[in-house]
Structures are given as structure tokens and as C-alpha cells.
Design a protein around this motif. Structure first.
Motif, PDB file in Angstrom:
ATOM      1  N   ASP A 167      13.006 -28.010  -8.856  1.00 11.60           N
ATOM      2  CA  ASP A 167      12.326 -29.206  -8.389  1.00 11.60           C
ATOM      3  C   ASP A 167      11.168 -29.540  -9.332  1.00 11.60           C
ATOM      4  O   ASP A 167      10.954 -28.859 -10.341  1.00 11.60           O
ATOM      5  CB  ASP A 167      11.868 -29.059  -6.932  1.00 11.60           C
ATOM      6  CG  ASP A 167      10.804 -27.981  -6.735  1.00 11.60           C
ATOM      7  OD1 ASP A 167      10.131 -27.585  -7.720  1.00 11.60           O
ATOM      8  OD2 ASP A 167      10.622 -27.543  -5.578  1.00 11.60           O
ATOM      9  N   VAL A 168      10.398 -30.565  -9.000  1.00 11.34           N
ATOM     10  CA  VAL A 168       9.340 -31.021  -9.908  1.00 11.34           C
ATOM     11  C   VAL A 168       8.235 -29.989 -10.098  1.00 11.34           C
ATOM     12  O   VAL A 168       7.458 -30.061 -11.046  1.00 11.34           O
ATOM     13  CB  VAL A 168       8.734 -32.348  -9.406  1.00 11.34           C
ATOM     14  CG1 VAL A 168       9.755 -33.462  -9.474  1.00 11.34           C
ATOM     15  CG2 VAL A 168       8.177 -32.198  -7.988  1.00 11.34           C
ATOM     16  N   ASN A 169       8.156 -29.012  -9.192  1.00 17.46           N
ATOM     17  CA  ASN A 169       7.155 -27.952  -9.310  1.00 17.46           C
ATOM     18  C   ASN A 169       7.713 -26.693  -9.958  1.00 17.46           C
ATOM     19  O   ASN A 169       7.014 -25.678 -10.046  1.00 17.46           O
ATOM     20  CB  ASN A 169       6.586 -27.604  -7.929  1.00 17.46           C
ATOM     21  CG  ASN A 169       5.796 -28.750  -7.330  1.00 17.46           C
ATOM     22  OD1 ASN A 169       4.945 -29.348  -8.005  1.00 17.46           O
ATOM     23  ND2 ASN A 169       6.076 -29.081  -6.080  1.00 17.46           N
ATOM     24  N   GLY A 170       8.966 -26.756 -10.401  1.00 19.24           N
ATOM     25  CA  GLY A 170       9.555 -25.611 -11.084  1.00 19.24           C
ATOM     26  C   GLY A 170      10.150 -24.570 -10.175  1.00 19.24           C
ATOM     27  O   GLY A 170      10.345 -23.422 -10.596  1.00 19.24           O
ATOM     28  N   TYR A 171      10.474 -24.940  -8.927  1.00 17.70           N
ATOM     29  CA  TYR A 171      11.023 -23.974  -7.981  1.00 17.70           C
ATOM     30  C   TYR A 171      12.513 -24.221  -7.757  1.00 17.70           C
ATOM     31  O   TYR A 171      12.966 -25.372  -7.731  1.00 17.70           O
ATOM     32  CB  TYR A 171      10.277 -24.050  -6.651  1.00 17.70           C
ATOM     33  CG  TYR A 171       8.800 -23.733  -6.767  1.00 17.70           C
ATOM     34  CD1 TYR A 171       8.368 -22.538  -7.333  1.00 17.70           C
ATOM     35  CD2 TYR A 171       7.834 -24.642  -6.316  1.00 17.70           C
ATOM     36  CE1 TYR A 171       7.026 -22.251  -7.442  1.00 17.70           C
ATOM     37  CE2 TYR A 171       6.488 -24.359  -6.428  1.00 17.70           C
ATOM     38  CZ  TYR A 171       6.088 -23.160  -6.993  1.00 17.70           C
ATOM     39  OH  TYR A 171       4.749 -22.877  -7.112  1.00 17.70           O
ATOM     40  N   PRO A 172      13.290 -23.157  -7.559  1.00 19.56           N
ATOM     41  CA  PRO A 172      14.729 -23.309  -7.336  1.00 19.56           C
ATOM     42  C   PRO A 172      15.025 -23.726  -5.904  1.00 19.56           C
ATOM     43  O   PRO A 172      14.157 -23.617  -5.024  1.00 19.56           O
ATOM     44  CB  PRO A 172      15.269 -21.897  -7.613  1.00 19.56           C
ATOM     45  CG  PRO A 172      14.142 -20.998  -7.194  1.00 19.56           C
ATOM     46  CD  PRO A 172      12.884 -21.738  -7.589  1.00 19.56           C
ATOM     47  N   PRO A 173      16.233 -24.204  -5.632  1.00 20.85           N
ATOM     48  CA  PRO A 173      16.602 -24.566  -4.263  1.00 20.85           C
ATOM     49  C   PRO A 173      16.679 -23.327  -3.382  1.00 20.85           C
ATOM     50  O   PRO A 173      16.840 -22.202  -3.874  1.00 20.85           O
ATOM     51  CB  PRO A 173      17.981 -25.226  -4.420  1.00 20.85           C
ATOM     52  CG  PRO A 173      18.508 -24.684  -5.703  1.00 20.85           C
ATOM     53  CD  PRO A 173      17.325 -24.488  -6.594  1.00 20.85           C
TER      54      PRO A 173
END
Length: 276
Positions: A167-173
Motif C-alpha cells: 500500500d502507499v505506506n509500504g505495507y503488504p496486504p
């Protein structure tokens, strides 16, 4: 795909990534995926660490120290002391952000710093803007960090992160584990004096997404990362860095792990503090 193929990325002309021919997670087939200014060299040197990640995202859709002198014979091999651990304690403290600090003011300390800096710069923390800013500020000289921040923010764009599955914060689903690790194999002092050092780190990198729905499994890359270090404010700081491919060993016959096995391994096995 080289970094220079991405719009807005500086052309490095030195690094490429070899992709696997099959996907153990059952994903889709892959597609190929100096300036005189010192600040530009620094930007290129750091942004080049994204090359393996970019390729992954596009797949789915001077001299040695005396101790390092070689011995005789038809071939040559390093002396024992060049590859043996020095025994020097590598680091005195760590900041609350997990950024390594306090390395010894010595050749061994510079090598230890370079190995640990490679680990930090190759971590998942680089994919989140806040943590990336802290890492760059903590590891680079102030001049280099000032030149890098905007370039790094542009490189880790929302579009790039989306290609990585983040995501835009660099976190995976939810249910997936994003893996980005640098594993140093060895270090070498190319040059050293009391105020500066050039240290090369040979490493294996891990990059990919592990999860039941992932079509881009965790794969390995082999690189050599060379750091120009300066002794600033009682510690080693990076003023510039570059990367080149390899040397890469011949792949073994190990069976690829499942996505679940990789996710568990990443969660259960922590990293190290590296010492020369």
C-alpha cells in the motif's frame, strides 16, 4: 529490466537482475523486467538498491590491507587473516529506530559499519517514508542525506509500491508477508585511513511477497555493494555508494519452499549484527 527503464529514475548502466524461469507460488509467467556532481553519484548509488525490487515488481503483470595479500601457486587464495573474524566488537549501541551506531574507529570498524548499513538499507523499513527518512538521515553524511531524500521519495512512489503489492505506506496486504533482506557474506577494505574508507560488501539479497495469493515469490540476488565512508561525529557515515552484480554462485538443487514456510521463516528468524 534496469532501473533506467523506469520514468524518472537515473540511469546506472551497471546493474541487472536475473529472474527465475518458474514461479513456485504458481504465478503468471514473467516478462523482462558520473556525473561530475558528487550528489548525483550518491543518489544513483543509493537508488540502485531498488533495481532488484523493480525487476520483481514487473515480473507478475584501492588495494587490500597486508592481511589480504594472496599466496603463491598457479592460483591464489587469501591469507587466513583476510577471511577470519577479527574479534573486534562491532557496535556499542543501537538507536531506538534500530539504526546501528557506535562503530570502532578502525578498519575493522569500517567494515562492520558497511555490513550493517547494507542490512539496514536493504530492509523493509526503506519502503515506508518515515522510517526511510530516519534511516537515510542516520546512515549518511548530512550533505548526502539532504541530496537523497527527495530522490528516494520519488523512487518509492505510490505506483512503484503498488507494483510491489504494497500500500502507499509500504505495507503488504493482510495475510501476506513482504520480504526484503540483505545478508552479508563478506567485506573487503578497498581503501582505509583515519578519516575515510572504501568498503565493499558481498551479499545475498532476498526480495518478494509471500502469501497464499502471491504470484511473485521470494527470490535471491547476489550483489557487491561498495560504500564510501567518512568518519564524522564519532562514527562512520556514508558519503556515496554503488552496486554491481555478483559474484553469484551456481544455484543448487534445493527444493523451493512453500509460501507458508517462507512466511514462518521470516517471522521466526531474526537478523544479526555483523562484525568483521
Amino acid at each position: 529490466m534496469s532501473l533506467g527503464d523506469e520514468p524518472g529514475y537515473p540511469e546506472t548502466g551497471h546493474t541487472r537482475t536475473r529472474l527465475p524461469e518458474s514461479d513456485p507460488y504458481g504465478g503468471a509467467s514473467r516478462r523482462g523486467g558520473r556525473s561530475s556532481s558528487r550528489s548525483l553519484v550518491t543518489v544513483v548509488g543509493v537508488v540502485v538498491l531498488l533495481i532488484a525490487a523493480i525487476a520483481f515488481a514487473n515480473r507478475g503483470g584501492g588495494g587490500d590491507s597486508p592481511a589480504a595479500k594472496t599466496t603463491g601457486g598457479n592460483g591464489s587464495r587469501p591469507g587466513t587473516s583476510s577471511t577470519a573474524a577479527s574479534g573486534t566488537r562491532p557496535v556499542e549501541t543501537k538507536s531506538t529506530e534500530g539504526i546501528p551506531t557506535g562503530f570502532a574507529h578502525s578498519e575493522q570498524g569500517a567494515q562492520s559499519a558497511a555490513a550493517n548499513y547494507a542490512v539496514t538499507l536493504g530492509s523493509t523499513g526503506m519502503f515506508n517514508q518515515d522510517s526511510r527518512h530516519r534511516i537515510v538521515t542516520g546512515l549518511y553524511t548530512s550533505a548526502a542525506a539532504n541530496d537523497l531524500q527527495n530522490a528516494m521519495d520519488s523512487a518509492y512512489s505510490a505506483n512503484f509500491l503498488s507494483k510491489m503489492g504494497l500500500d502507499v505506506n509500504g505495507y503488504p496486504p493482510q495475510g501476506s508477508t513482504f520480504v526484503s533482506r540483505t545478508v552479508p557474506v563478506g567485506t573487503k577494505a578497498e581503501q582505509y585511513d583515519d578519516s575515510s574508507a572504501k568498503i565493499s560488501v558481498w551479499y545475498m539479497g532476498l526480495i518478494g511477497m509471500s502469501g497464499s495469493s502471491s504470484t511473485n515469490p521470494v527470490t535471491t540476488t547476489w550483489k557487491t555493494w561498495t560504500f564510501d565512508l567518512q568518519w564524522v561525529g564519532g562514527d562512520w557515515k556514508i558519503s556515496a555508494d554503488t552496486q554491481t552484480d555478483g559474484p553469484a554462485p551456481v544455484p543448487g538443487d534445493d527444493q523451493a519452499a512453500t509460501s507458508d514456510e517462507i512466511s514462518k521463516a521470516v517471522e521466526q528468524y531474526g537478523g544479526f549484527t555483523y562484525a568483521r
